[in-house]
Design an enzyme around this catalytic site. Structure first.
Site, PDB file in Angstrom:
ATOM      1  N   HIS A  40       0.816  -1.243  -0.008  1.00 23.56           N
ATOM      2  CA  HIS A  40      -0.014   0.046   0.061  1.00 23.56           C
ATOM      3  C   HIS A  40       0.837   1.217  -0.103  1.00 23.56           C
ATOM      4  O   HIS A  40       2.173   1.067   0.433  1.00 23.56           O
ATOM      5  CB  HIS A  40      -0.959  -0.084   1.168  1.00 23.56           C
ATOM      6  N   HIS A 123       6.311   6.411  -0.755  1.00 26.73           N
ATOM      7  CA  HIS A 123       7.115   5.274  -0.962  1.00 26.73           C
ATOM      8  C   HIS A 123       6.092   3.985  -0.636  1.00 26.73           C
ATOM      9  O   HIS A 123       5.219   4.147   0.133  1.00 26.73           O
ATOM     10  CB  HIS A 123       8.236   4.937  -0.114  1.00 26.73           C
TER      11      HIS A 123
END
Ligand code: 2AM
Length: 180
Positions: A40, A123
């Site tokens: 995610h 990220h």
């Protein structure tokens, strides 16, 4: 409950991330690699919350307005850590994403959440405690459209991290925006 707000992925985008993770795994001597279903992009980490804060987090999400936008992965890199690095897939600089993050974190701070002040560095964590000879590198770009953000509950169940979506805020299409 431990909560965070994240962007979830479509199947094809997830599969490409899994391929990157597996390539990195092949190149590594050691590491804890993120299970496919746990991949995610975190927008905000809320930490331990009670029911009142759960309501406030939902309301902070409800107050962000955004249209669908694209995200792209263009590189993999690492954060240096003693005992093994955290490796991630980097999301390219992206104005709608930066704005969504800024609005969301502003709303959360107004509601009393202590959100970290560090510059947002979008990220997707591929693994932790990784020891490898691999080098950070540019990769062939791939992307997906983002239509919603999710409030996620994070639990450790039988030694494994389990992330469950408990609330979702959808984007509005431009036609809907024009009507209001
Ligand atoms: P990470 O991938 O960079 O470790 C769920 O745990 C998500 O929240 C992860 O994506 C993680 O980011 C982030 N997270 C966990 N603990 C955090 C903390 N103390 N501060 C900021 N983000 C955190």
């Amino acid at each position: 409950m431990r909560l965070f707000i994240a962007i979830d992925f479509h199947a094809e985008f997830r599969m490409k991330l899994v391929a990157l993770r597996d390539e990195l795994r092949m190149e590594s001597m050691q590491g804890r690699f993120t299970p496919s279903e746990n991949l995610h992009l975190t927008l905000a980490f809320l930490g331990e919350c009670d029911d009142k804060q759960l309501g406030e987090a939902k309301s902070a999400m409800d107050r962000v307005e955004f249209k669908p936008f694209s995200i792209h992965i263009g590189r993999i890199d690492r954060f240096r850590r003693r005992g093994g690095d955290l490796w991630w897939a980097g999301v390219s600089e992206n104005q709608p994403l930066t704005q969504l993050h800024a609005e969301l974190t502003d709303n959360l701070r107004e509601a009393g959440f202590q959100i970290e002040k560090r510059r947002f560095s979008p990220h997707i964590t591929l693994g932790r405690e990784i020891v490898t000879n691999a080098s950070p590198r540019l990769i062939e770009k791939f992307g997906q459209t983002v239509e919603s953000v999710k409030l996620m509950k994070s639990e450790r169940i039988a030694g494994k991290m389990v992330y469950t979506s408990i609330y979702e805020k959808s984007s509005r299409s431009s036609s809907l925006l024009n009507q209001s």
